[in-house]
Write an enzyme that holds these catalytic residues in place. Structure first.
Site, short mmCIF file in Angstrom:
data_model
loop_
_atom_site.label_atom_id
_atom_site.label_comp_id
_atom_site.label_asym_id
_atom_site.label_seq_id
_atom_site.Cartn_x
_atom_site.Cartn_y
_atom_site.Cartn_z
N VAL A 47 39.94 43.13 41.83
CA VAL A 47 39.96 42.97 43.27
C VAL A 47 39.60 44.32 43.88
O VAL A 47 40.17 45.35 43.50
CB VAL A 47 41.33 42.51 43.79
CG1 VAL A 47 41.31 42.32 45.30
CG2 VAL A 47 41.76 41.22 43.09
N CYS A 48 38.64 44.32 44.79
CA CYS A 48 38.27 45.52 45.53
C CYS A 48 37.87 46.64 44.57
O CYS A 48 37.09 46.43 43.65
CB CYS A 48 39.44 45.91 46.44
SG CYS A 48 39.04 47.12 47.71
N SER A 49 38.44 47.82 44.74
CA SER A 49 38.05 48.97 43.93
C SER A 49 38.65 48.95 42.53
O SER A 49 38.41 49.86 41.74
CB SER A 49 38.44 50.27 44.63
OG SER A 49 39.82 50.29 44.93
#
Length: 337
Positions: free
Chosen positions: A102-104
């Protein structure tokens, strides 16, 4: 059937919604056991200060038996990916049936060598950094999530819930995923091809009540007529006055704004159901399927049928299309209004 085991990887400075959003999706679906692992067991502080208890440290948890590995993101990922023990554990756990970020969190997967040759996404603000630091991966930060084989990656924060819903659909079917979305009162279960650069998120916000009334009318029912006279009636202004104010506040003339909202409505309809293209065209304000086809070809480079075939199911590999691009400043773009 035993529960599928979801293992979340967190670290100091993680983004709490990257964990709690997907965690709630899996919990609501049922049939999953969710564990949290960190460099060390115990309290882990998120970037916003929220403390979360990690039941396991990497030295305590055998990665074998993990069905789906989910690595969360957050500002702390830059330090976390320097932790050799954590990176080694992630690399070992990446033998799971599915691997997700998720995300970074994608940076931790990349550091573990999991993503070589894969197409991935992340938060739009990290796109250049990811491409620069990891030329071995193919970075596409338009879609909210991407599946490349057994590896799934998502954009930031709330996109983790969209990713989790897609994983639930992959396991338990569309109906279960839809029911989870309803239970969690999610406005829309977005397909992976939904752009991070959605018009509702990235267009200017109206500064005055009359323009706000017109914008609200467009989003409430994209398929309504929405010619300048009708929008002016919503705004309580003359058509000429609304044209000037709307363009100044929204950065695009009303007709162009209406067209883009309608395109996004048609994209959702094509991926979320089996309604015929002709019916979708009428419902979304395009009058005929040919008008919809021409508009899709101009904005997205594909036909509505091709778009549906590519994004209809989240269970197959997603090949993201390009973004819709900036709102046009020419009224020629919005003749369907």
């Amino acid at each position: 059937m035993t529960d599928r085991r979801i293992v979340f990887v967190v670290f100091d400075g993680f983004q709490p919604l990257d964990l709690t959003g997907p965690h709630e999706v899996f919990h609501s679906a049922g049939g999953y056991t969710c564990d949290v692992v960190a460099p060390r067991a115990g309290p882990v502080r998120s970037v916003s200060g929220l403390l979360v208890h990690a039941g396991y440290g990497v030295a305590d948890l055998d990665p074998a038996g993990t069905d789906t590995l989910v690595v969360v993101g957050g500002q702390g990922v830059d330090q976390a990916r320097k932790d050799a023990e954590l990176v080694a554990w992630v690399a070992a756990a990446a033998g799971a049936r599915r691997v997700a970020s998720v995300c970074s969190g994608v940076f931790l997967l990349a550091a573990a060598g999991v993503l070589d040759g894969r197409r991935v996404t992340t938060h739009w603000a990290r796109e250049e950094q990811l491409a620069r630091e990891h030329p071995e991966v193919r970075v596409d930060c338009d879609p909210i999530f991407v599946r490349d084989g057994r590896v799934w990656t998502s954009a930031g924060v709330t996109a983790g819930m969209d990713l989790a819903l897609a994983l639930v659909e992959d396991d338990l079917g569309r109906d279960v995923a839809h029911e989870v979305a309803r239970r969690l009162v999610l406005f829309l279960r977005r397909p992976g091809g939904q752009s991070q650069f959605s018009v509702a998120l990235w267009s200017r916000q109206p500064a005055t009540d009359p323009v706000r009334a017109a914008v609200t009318a467009i989003h409430t029912d994209p398929g309504a007529r929405h010619d300048i006279a009708g929008l002016a009636a919503h705004a309580g202004l003359s058509p000429r006055h609304l044209q000037r104010r709307f363009t100044a506040e929204m950065g695009a003339p009303p007709a162009a704004y209406v067209e883009r909202v309608r395109v996004e409505a048609a994209q959702r309809a094509l991926t979320d159901g089996d309604e015929p293209v002709e019916a979708i065209a009428r419902r979304c304000g395009f009058a005929t399927s040919e008008t919809l086809r021409r508009t899709f070809h101009r904005r997205l480079g594909v036909t509505p049928s091709d778009y549906r075939a590519r994004f209809r199911s989240t269970t197959g590999p997603l090949e993201p299309l390009g973004p819709l691009g900036p709102l046009p400043d020419s009224a020629e773009e919005g003749r369907t209004a």
